[in-house]
Design an enzyme around this catalytic site. Structure first.
Site, PDB file in Angstrom:
ATOM      1  N   GLU A   1      14.504   2.747   4.886  1.00 42.17           N
ATOM      2  CA  GLU A   1      13.899   1.866   5.669  1.00 42.17           C
ATOM      3  C   GLU A   1      15.309   0.535   6.112  1.00 42.17           C
ATOM      4  O   GLU A   1      15.844   0.332   4.557  1.00 42.17           O
ATOM      5  CB  GLU A   1      12.755   1.360   4.493  1.00 42.17           C
ATOM      6  CG  GLU A   1      12.155   0.605   5.787  1.00 42.17           C
ATOM      7  CD  GLU A   1      10.965   0.111   5.311  1.00 42.17           C
ATOM      8  OE1 GLU A   1      11.035   0.126   3.506  1.00 42.17           O
ATOM      9  OE2 GLU A   1       9.659  -0.688   5.717  1.00 42.17           O
TER      10      GLU A   1
ATOM     11  N   GLY B   1      12.844  -1.458  -5.077  1.00 39.88           N
ATOM     12  CA  GLY B   1      12.247  -1.190  -5.890  1.00 39.88           C
ATOM     13  C   GLY B   1      11.846  -0.272  -5.924  1.00 39.88           C
ATOM     14  O   GLY B   1      11.925   0.764  -6.884  1.00 39.88           O
ATOM     15  N   ALA B   2      10.879   0.384  -5.286  1.00 40.47           N
ATOM     16  CA  ALA B   2      10.880   2.058  -4.335  1.00 40.47           C
ATOM     17  C   ALA B   2      10.148   1.708  -2.697  1.00 40.47           C
ATOM     18  O   ALA B   2      10.747   1.169  -2.845  1.00 40.47           O
ATOM     19  CB  ALA B   2       9.069   1.820  -5.109  1.00 40.47           C
ATOM     20  N   MET B   3      10.436   3.415  -2.877  1.00 38.67           N
ATOM     21  CA  MET B   3      10.029   3.356  -1.261  1.00 38.67           C
ATOM     22  C   MET B   3       8.880   4.538  -1.171  1.00 38.67           C
ATOM     23  O   MET B   3       8.584   5.721  -1.748  1.00 38.67           O
ATOM     24  CB  MET B   3      10.774   4.224  -0.134  1.00 38.67           C
ATOM     25  CG  MET B   3      11.062   3.729   0.418  1.00 38.67           C
ATOM     26  SD  MET B   3      10.987   3.011   1.838  1.00 38.67           S
ATOM     27  CE  MET B   3      10.035   3.454   3.144  1.00 38.67           C
TER      28      MET B   3
ATOM     29  N   ASN C   1       7.587   7.065   1.178  1.00 38.06           N
ATOM     30  CA  ASN C   1       8.573   8.375   1.562  1.00 38.06           C
ATOM     31  C   ASN C   1       6.556   8.808   1.076  1.00 38.06           C
ATOM     32  O   ASN C   1       6.273   9.216   0.284  1.00 38.06           O
ATOM     33  CB  ASN C   1       9.185   8.864   1.334  1.00 38.06           C
ATOM     34  CG  ASN C   1      10.584   8.118   1.257  1.00 38.06           C
ATOM     35  OD1 ASN C   1      10.909   7.469   2.664  1.00 38.06           O
ATOM     36  ND2 ASN C   1      11.367   7.812  -0.380  1.00 38.06           N
TER      37      ASN C   1
ATOM     38  N   GLU D   1       2.992   1.523  -3.576  1.00 34.92           N
ATOM     39  CA  GLU D   1       3.757   2.635  -2.934  1.00 34.92           C
ATOM     40  C   GLU D   1       2.480   3.085  -2.277  1.00 34.92           C
ATOM     41  O   GLU D   1       2.440   3.515  -1.256  1.00 34.92           O
ATOM     42  CB  GLU D   1       4.559   3.137  -3.603  1.00 34.92           C
ATOM     43  CG  GLU D   1       5.709   2.279  -4.280  1.00 34.92           C
ATOM     44  CD  GLU D   1       6.439   1.878  -3.015  1.00 34.92           C
ATOM     45  OE1 GLU D   1       6.387   2.348  -1.611  1.00 34.92           O
ATOM     46  OE2 GLU D   1       7.276   0.376  -3.346  1.00 34.92           O
TER      47      GLU D   1
ATOM     48  N   HIS E   1       0.278   2.469   0.473  1.00 32.62           N
ATOM     49  CA  HIS E   1       1.168   2.467   1.022  1.00 32.62           C
ATOM     50  C   HIS E   1       0.668   3.599   2.439  1.00 32.62           C
ATOM     51  O   HIS E   1       1.378   3.893   3.387  1.00 32.62           O
ATOM     52  CB  HIS E   1       3.013   2.416   1.177  1.00 32.62           C
ATOM     53  CG  HIS E   1       3.579   1.088   1.414  1.00 32.62           C
ATOM     54  ND1 HIS E   1       3.315   0.126   2.407  1.00 32.62           N
ATOM     55  CD2 HIS E   1       4.183   0.790   0.659  1.00 32.62           C
ATOM     56  CE1 HIS E   1       3.880  -0.781   2.374  1.00 32.62           C
ATOM     57  NE2 HIS E   1       4.999  -0.817   0.901  1.00 32.62           N
TER      58      HIS E   1
END
Ligand SMILES: [Zn+2]
Length: 854
Positions: free
Chosen positions: A131, A274-276, A278, A309, A312
C-alpha cells in the site's frame, strides 16, 4: 521516473475502458537465500476486457528487467514496450490476455518483496507490503484500487519454507529442493491488498467456528507466525485470543460473514508501519512480539491494531475506496473500530477510549494545525500525494469525527448503516456519497451539512467555557465559545466537577447539548452552584481543543491529579498540553504539573505520554535559558518516582525508562551504570535486554559508553533489535566523528533498511547535542531534492523528517527553512509538505519559548 507517479486522471481513464477478469501470478523466490542474488522471476498473466477495442493501455511495473511481453499471442519487444515504470500495449481487443515476464528486485526498504536475513541463525525471511502502490515492484498489474480482480498466486520457494498468501494453498509439489505452492483464486480484491509471506516462519495454529443466522457454520482457520528466533517470546495465545473475540464482535455488529476464508497474522521484520490488512494474510511489525517486559499500554496497543486490521476485512477489503481521496473511508473507520472493538469485544483493555482521547487525538490535533492540513476527504492527485495521506487526519481525526457521528445519529443508526453498506457494495468500490446514503437512510437525517462541516473542511475548533456567577456562588450564565476558521455543530457533554469529602474532584453534573455557532448558552446550568472545574467535551464525544475558564484552570493547577475519573483526567492532561503547544501555558508550568501529578497517574498509557510530552516541553518549548534546569528537574523527578513505584509494576518500568531518557547528572548516570553492571538494584526492576539498551543509550549520549562496551552488548544481543539499538547508541555519542559517521551512513549509501536509517537519525538528533548537529543544517537543505529524487519514498520520508534540524529550535534555523521553501517552489509537492510541517513544528517551538521566557 516518468510514469512512476500514477495520477488520478490516468487511473480514471484506465478504469473507464478496462475491466479485469483475473490475474495468474507466478513468483520464483528460490534465489532468496543467496545474498548475491538481487532478483526473482515474476510472471503475470492478466485477462481483461476493453470497452474500446483498438485502444491502448499500460500495466504498472517497477522491475530491473522485463524478459517478455505477450498480448493476445503477439510478442512485443520489451525494449520498446517497457519504459522502466510501465508496460505499454496498444491495439487492444474486446477480450485480452497479456503476459509479462520480469526479473523483480528483492527489497531492503519494506516496499515490495522485502528480504531479511536473521543475524541470529542466518535464516532468510520474505514478505510483501504494497500500500498504496508497490505490488508493481513484485508483478505487473493495473495498480489502482478500483480495478479489482481475483488473483491466483503460484510461488516456488526453498523446500524448507512455508508460503502464505491471501487465499489458502490448494496444492504443494516438491522438486529439486524446491516446493511450488499453488494458491486458490482470491475473491475480487485490489492489487494493493495482495500478499505473499515466505520463509521458515514459526507458526501457531488455531480455529474459529461460528453458527450463522441461516443455520450454516462458518469455519475460519487461524494462524499466527513470527521468525524462529522470536518464537520463545511469541505469545500466540494472547494474539489469537484477541482475534477470536474480535471475530465474534464484528460478526455480531456487521452481520456479514467474514468473506476471505482463513485468517493468518504474520509478524514480520523491518516493517515500516504498524500493520497491513491484506485479506486473509495480515502483516504486523514484529516489534509487537515483546522480547522484554513492556507495559500494558503496549499490549493494549497491539490488541487495538489486531482489531483495526480485522475491521478492514469489511471496511477496506470487502468494500474499497475508489481512489485514494477516500482513503479515510477505510482508515477512519478502522481506527474508530480499533478502540470501539476493544470495549465492545470485551477484551481486558477497558481504558481504550482514554487512550484514544489522550494519544490518538493528540496526533490529529498536531496534524490539523499544520499549514498542510486538509479535509478528511482529501484531494489526492497522484501516488505521492497518496503516500503522505496516511496521516493524523485520515486516521485519528477521521476516527474522532466518526465518534462524533455516533453521538450525533446514535450507534444503532450508525451500525445499521454499516451493515447496509457492506451488503450493497460487497467486492465493489465506493466514495463518500455511498456512505452518506446509507447513513441518511438509517438515521433519517440529512447529513450533507454535517459532512460539509466535518469531512470537507479542515482545522480544529477550540471550545472555551465562559462562566458568570452571582454573589452566592450560583451560575448566572454558562456559555460555550467556539473558535476556528470553520464553526461546526458539536454534540458535547459539559461536566461540572467539585471536591468530594475525600478531596477527589468528582463529577457533580453533566449536561449534554448541541453547540453551534460562535456562542452557545448552556441554559440548564443557570442557577447551579459554580463548580471547581468546568470540563467541556466531557466523555470526549466531539473533536475539539478544550480550553478552561480562569477559575477552572487555577483549580487544575492545584488539583489536576485529583480528578477521579480517568477519562476526565486524560482530557484535562490533553488540554493543558494543547495550551502549552499553543504558547498559552509556559512550558515550565506544564513540566511542574507533570512533576507534581504524574506520580499519581494510574493509567499507564497516559503516564507514558506525559513522559514524552514533558521531555518535548523541555527540549523544544522551554526558554533555552531554562532547559538545563528543566532537564535536571525531570531527571530528579524520574529518580524519585522510580524509587517510589510499586516493585515490578508497569509504572516502575515506565519511570526507569524515563530516567534513562532524562539522565544527565553524575547521580543519575551513576545509577544507570550501576543498573547495567548489577552493582545497583531497584527492588522489583528487572534489567532485561530492551531496558539495558535504553540505559546504554543514556550513557552513550553522555559520552560515557566506550566502543568496546557497546560492541560487547551487541555481541550479547546479536539480533535485529540489538543491531538497531547498537546503531542508535553509536550515533548518539557526543562527538563530531559520531555525527559524521551517522550522517554518512544514511546519506552516502542507500544500503540501509528503514529501521537502521531511523536508528541513525534518532541517535544523530539527540536534542541536548544541538551544538554538534548544528553544522548539518545547511547541508541538509542542500541535499533535500537529491534525496527525494534518488531514494524510495519510505527512505526519503525518514531522512527528510529525521535529519530536519528541529532541535536547533532557533530563529536562524527557521530562516534557513523559509529560505529553502522560498527558493524551491517547484520541488515535489510531497517533499515541500514534509518540510512545511517540520518548519511549522519549529515556528511553534519558538512561540512556545516566547511564552515561557520570563
Ligand atoms: Zn488501517
Amino acid at each position: 521516473m516518468p510514469g512512476k507517479n500514477l495520477s488520478r486522471d490516468e487511473a480514471q481513464q484506465r478504469a473507464s475502458i478496462l475491466a479485469v477478469d483475473g490475474y495468474q501470478v507466478r513468483l520464483d523466490v528460490t534465489s532468496a537465500p543467496d545474498r548475491e542474488a538481487g532478483t526473482f522471476r515474476s510472471t503475470t498473466t492478466v485477462a481483461f476486457r476493453c470497452s474500446q477495442p483498438g485502444a491502448g493501455t499500460f500495466l504498472d511495473l517497477l522491475a530491473p528487467a522485463v524478459r517478455s511481453v505477450t498480448l493476445n499471442g503477439r510478442a512485443l519487444d520489451p525494449a520498446t514496450a517497457y519504459d522502466g515504470a510501465r508496460v505499454h500495449v496498444d491495439g487492444l481487443a474486446a477480450e485480452n490476455v497479456l503476459t509479462v515476464e520480469a526479473d523483480c528486485a528483492y527489497s531492503r526498504t519494506g516496499e515490495g518483496l522485502h528480504r531479511f536475513v536473521d543475524p541470529v541463525d542466518g535464516e532468510t525471511y520474505l514478505y510483501t507490503h504494497y500500500e498504496p502502490a508497490d505490488a508493481r515492484r513484485v508483478f505487473a498489474n493495473f495498480e489502482q484500487p478500483d480495478l479489482k480482480a481475483p488473483f491466483t498466486f503460484t510461488v516456488t520457494a526453498p523446500a524448507a519454507w512455508d508460503v502464505w498468501s491471501n487465499a489458502p494453498h490448494e496444492n504443494v509439489t516438491e522438486q529439486d529442493a524446491c516446493r511450488t505452492w499453488e494458491f486458490a483464486p482470491t475473491k475480487p480484491i485490489s492489487t494493493y491488498l495482495t500478499a505473499v509471506v515466505a520463509g521458515p516462519y514459526h507458526v501457531a495454529r488455531d480455529h474459529y467456528r461460528r453458527e450463522l443466522a441461516d443455520g450454516t457454520t462458518l469455519e475460519i482457520p487461524l494462524s499466527a507466525m513470527c521468525r524462529q528466533s522470536l518464537a520463545p517470546y511469541f505469545d500466540a495465545d494472547e494474539i489469537l485470543g484477541v482475534t477470536k473475540l474480535g471475530l465474534d464482535f464484528f460478526h455480531e455488529e456487521f452481520d456479514y460473514p467474514y468473506p476471505f476464508g482463513k485468517y493468518d497474522q504474520a509478524f514480520v521484520p523491518e516493517y515500516n508501519i504498524g500493520a497491513m490488512e491484506n485479506p486473509g494474510c495480515v502483516t504486523f511489525r514484529e516489534e509487537f512480539v515483546f522480547r522484554s517486559k513492556v507495559t500494558d499500554a503496549a499490549y493494549e496497543g497491539r490488541a487495538n491494531v489486531i482489531l483495526h486490521e480485522m475491521a478492514h476485512m469489511w471496511f477496506g477489503d470487502l468494500v474499497t475506496m475508489r481512489w485514494w481521496d477516500d482513503l479515510w473511508l477505510k482508515e477512519s473507520f478502522a481506527d474508530f473500530m480499533g478502540s470501539y472493538g476493544l470495549i465492545g469485544a470485551r477484551t481486558r483493555y477497558s481504558s481504550a477510549w482514554v487512550t484514544f482521547a489522550n494519544q490518538r487525538k493528540a496526533w490529529a490535533y498536531r496534524q490539523d494545525q499544520f499549514p498542510t492540513t486538509h479535509p478528511i476527504t482529501a484531494d489526492i492527485r497522484d501516488l505521492e500525494d497518496a503516500k503522505l495521506n496516511f496521516d493524523g487526519i485520515t486516521y485519528a481525526k477521521g476516527a474522532s469525527v466518526l465518534k462524533q457521528l455516533v453521538a450525533y445519529v446514535g450507534s444503532e443508526a450508525f451500525f445499521e448503516g454499516a451493515r447496509r453498506y457492506f451488503k450493497r457494495h460487497a467486492f465493489g468500490n465506493t466514495e463518500l456519497g455511498d456512505l452518506l446514503e446509507v447513513l441518511e437512510e438509517t438515521s433519517g437525517r440529512d447529513l450533507k451539512a454535517w459532512a460539509a462541516a466535518w469531512l470537507q473542511t479542515s482545522g480544529v475548533n477550540a471550545l472555551t467555557p465562559q462562566v458568570t456567577a452571582d454573589a452566592e456562588g450560583r451560575i448566572t450564565e454558562l456559555a460555550v465559545l467556539q473558535d476556528g476558521d470553520v464553526l461546526r455543530p458539536h454534540r458535547i457533554a459539559v461536566g461540572l466537577y467539585d471536591r468530594d469529602a475525600d478531596g477527589a474532584l468528582v463529577r457533580t453534573g453533566r449536561i449534554e447539548l448541541d453547540v453551534t455557532g460562535a456562542r452557545t448558552v448552556v441554559a440548564e446550568a443557570a442557577g447551579l452552584p459554580r463548580p471547581a472545574l468546568v470540563l467541556l467535551n466531557d466523555d470526549d464525544l466531539t473533536y475539539c481543543k478544550i480550553r478552561f475558564d480562569e477559575d477552572s484552570l487555577e483549580n487544575l493547577r492545584s488539583g489536576l491529579g485529583d480528578i477521579h475519573d480517568e477519562l476526565a483526567r486524560a482530557l484535562a492532561w490533553s488540554a493543558v498540553w494543547n495550551l502549552t503547544r499553543d504558547g498559552l501555558m509556559p512550558a515550565r508550568d506544564y513540566v511542574a504539573l507533570v512533576l507534581r501529578f504524574a506520580g499519581q497517574e494510574g493509567n499507564i498509557g497516559v503516564l507514558q505520554s506525559l513522559h514524552a510530552q514533558a521531555k518535548t516541553a523541555v527540549d523544544l518549548y522551554a526558554d533555552p535559558a531554562w532547559r538545563g534546569e528543566g532537564g535536571r528537574l525531570l531527571a530528579d523527578g524520574a529518580l524519585s518516582e522510580l524509587r517510589e513505584a510499586v516493585p515490578a509494576s508497569d509504572h516502575q518500568l515506565a519511570w526507569a525508562r524515563f530516567l534513562a531518557q532524562t539522565a544527565g547528572g553524575a547521580e543519575h548516570l551513576g545509577l544507570v551504570r550501576g543498573l547495567l553492571s548489577g552493582s545497583a538494584r531497584v527492588d522489583g526492576l528487572e534489567v532485561d535486554q530492551e531496558l539495558r539498551w535504553s540505559l546504554w543509550l543514556a550513557l552513550a549520549a553522555a559520552g560515557q559508553a566506550t566502543d568496546e562496551e557497546l560492541a560487547a552488548e551487541l555481541a550479547a544481543d546479536n539480533t535485529a533489535s540489538g543491531k538497531r539499538h547498537y546503531t542508535q547508541c553509536l550515533a548518539a555519542r557526543p562527538t563530531a566523528e559520531a555525527k559524521a559517521a551517522a550522517w554518512s551512513a544514511v546519506i552516502d549509501s542507500d544500503e540501509l533498511p528503514s529501521a537502521l536509517v531511523e536508528a541513525n537519525t534518532a541517535g544523530f538528533s539527540i536534542p541536548s547535542q544541538r551544538d554538534l548537529s548544528a553544522l548539518y543544517a545547511a547541508p541538509y537543505f542542500k541535499l533535500l531534492e537529491r534525496i527525494w529524487a534518488e531514494r524510495t519514498i519510505e527512505i526519503a520520508m525518514r531522512i527528510v523528517g529525521g535529519f530536519f534540524p528541529i532541535a536547533q529550535a532557533d530563529e536562524q534555523t527557521l530562516a534557513e527553512a523559509d529560505a529553502w521553501l522560498a527558493g524551491h517552489p517547484q520541488a515535489a509537492p510531497a517533499l515541500r509538505r514534509l518540510v512545511l510541517e517540520r518548519r511549522d513544528d519549529l515556528a511553534r517551538a519558538l512561540r512556545a519559548q516566547a511564552c515561557d521566557r520570563i
